[in-house]
Design an enzyme around this catalytic site. Structure first.
Site, short mmCIF file in Angstrom:
data_model
loop_
_atom_site.label_atom_id
_atom_site.label_comp_id
_atom_site.label_asym_id
_atom_site.label_seq_id
_atom_site.Cartn_x
_atom_site.Cartn_y
_atom_site.Cartn_z
N ARG A 176 9.76 21.47 26.31
CA ARG A 176 9.60 20.49 27.14
C ARG A 176 8.24 20.21 28.71
O ARG A 176 8.13 21.78 29.39
CB ARG A 176 10.56 20.12 27.99
N ARG A 284 -3.02 32.76 40.15
CA ARG A 284 -2.79 31.92 41.44
C ARG A 284 -2.87 33.27 42.66
O ARG A 284 -3.19 34.44 43.04
CB ARG A 284 -1.83 31.55 41.48
N GLU A 309 -2.94 37.12 41.72
CA GLU A 309 -1.95 37.71 41.89
C GLU A 309 -3.16 37.38 40.44
O GLU A 309 -3.78 36.68 39.57
CB GLU A 309 -0.81 36.61 41.99
#
Length: 376
Positions: A176, A284, A309
């Site tokens: 989802r 990120r 990162e």
């Protein structure tokens, strides 16, 4: 009679929380950690007055009041609200997917317009599937959110994170995707969220207050001697390592960081900026001061610490971070769990020992459940 009731292998959140709760019940614990500091991946290093999350950003969030009250009984938490931003080829998008994102993506200004655009793209994905179930992450994501958001905000980031093409990743990884038809950039739905005031080292120190700890102590190298010290073992290391990899090695993803200090009070204006373009090598950039400094306090701190990162495949000698939850690894993990289920005096807990992705609050809740099952 043995010297300790529990030998706790690993001083991360699981081990430290268990030690705290066992000590409250009068149990004698020994916590060991192979690292030179306590806290596992929660450990922070203070650089230029800023608590730097050495092993990646950690944001505590939960709707469980018992868990929230417990951690706040150790150290007070601030009200940090996680509102990450995504950068795709220089253009910025708000996360999670909400009306701000849809406006930035398509220029729509009402929920009806946004829903119509999403449904149009979902329908295109359904037509492409021609009645069959999604076979990979790419097909599943497009069915849930459409092509535009998938291509710009999901595809590149996910492929960097997992080191695999989205067409090679199983569909169940994205069951989802949160979609909000409101202008709300709060990433979590949870009622409570924040960072310990003074950093995560204060939380770990509070949890382990009065508990005997040994650092630079490797369980694998001193197993027989250490096992003889306690009635029971709480093991938070990698489950395949515990069993000497007898069934084979589980796979992990790991993370490396490039950390720099800048002579500016505010580098990117946000704690977390995701880079979703596949051509950018890092996933990120974290600007650590935003987790604990706000308003004038942030500006009064003249420097900032920034970490890029990078997600890579784990190899022996690296720190394992994330289980690779594909069918192959999950089947192998089940076999190791079956071995663990037959152990009488060993408790396996945490991300590595259970080969399961955990956020922090569920870790604390899991400890509550295990402590209760132990009659503590």
């Amino acid at each position: 009679m043995k010297q300790y009731d529990y030998l706790i292998v690993g001083s991360g959140l699981f081990g430290s929380t268990f030690a705290c709760m066992a000590k409250r019940q009068g149990k004698k614990c020994l916590v060991i950690d192979k690292r030179p500091q306590l806290g596992g991946n929660l450990y922070c290093e203070n650089i230029e007055g800023i608590n730097v999350h050495q092993y990646g950003a950690h944001i505590f969030h939960t709707s469980n009041k018992e868990v929230w009250d417990f951690v706040n009984s150790i150290v007070e938490f601030n009200r940090y609200t996680n509102s990450p931003v995504a950068n795709y080829k220089g253009k910025l998008y708000n996360l999670p997917f909400n009306m701000n994102t849809f406006y930035q993506m398509w220029g729509v200004t009402t929920p009806l317009e946004a829903e119509a655009k999403l449904e149009e793209q979902r329908t295109e994905a359904k037509v492409a599937l021609n009645g069959r179930e999604p076979e990979n992450l790419e097909e599943q994501a497009q069915l849930l959110i459409g092509k535009d958001i998938y291509e710009i905000l999901i595809k590149g980031y996910t492929e960097k994170q997992w080191g695999r093409s989205c067409t090679e990743l199983p569909a169940f990884i994205i069951r989802r995707l949160p979609v909000r038809m409101v202008f709300d950039n709060n990433y979590f739905n949870d009622k409570y969220q924040g960072i310990p005031i003074g950093g995560y080292n204060k939380l770990i120190a509070g949890l382990l207050n009065g508990v005997e700890c040994r650092l630079n102590c490797d369980f694998g190298e001193n197993r027989e001697e250490l096992t003889a010290l306690a009635d029971k073992i709480v093991y938070t290391g990698a489950i395949d390592e515990f069993y000497g990899y007898r069934l084979g090695r589980l796979q992990y993803r790991t993370v490396s960081f490039e950390t720099e200090i800048y002579d500016t009070a505010n580098y990117q204006g946000n704690a977390v900026v995701n880079y979703t373009d596949r051509g950018v090598p890092y996933t990120r950039i974290i600007e650590h001061k935003h987790f604990e400094m706000f308003g004038q306090q942030l500006l009064d701190c003249p420097k900032t610490v920034v970490s890029k990162e990078y997600s890579t495949e784990w190899k022996p000698g690296m720190e394992p971070y994330y289980p690779v939850n594909d069918t192959l690894n999950n089947d192998l993990a089940d076999k190791y769990r079956a071995l663990a289920a037959h152990e009488k005096d060993i408790i396996f807990g945490g991300r590595l020992a259970e080969y399961k992705y955990y956020d922090m609050a569920p870790i604390v809740k899991r400890v509550f459940e295990i402590v209760k099952s132990q009659g503590l």
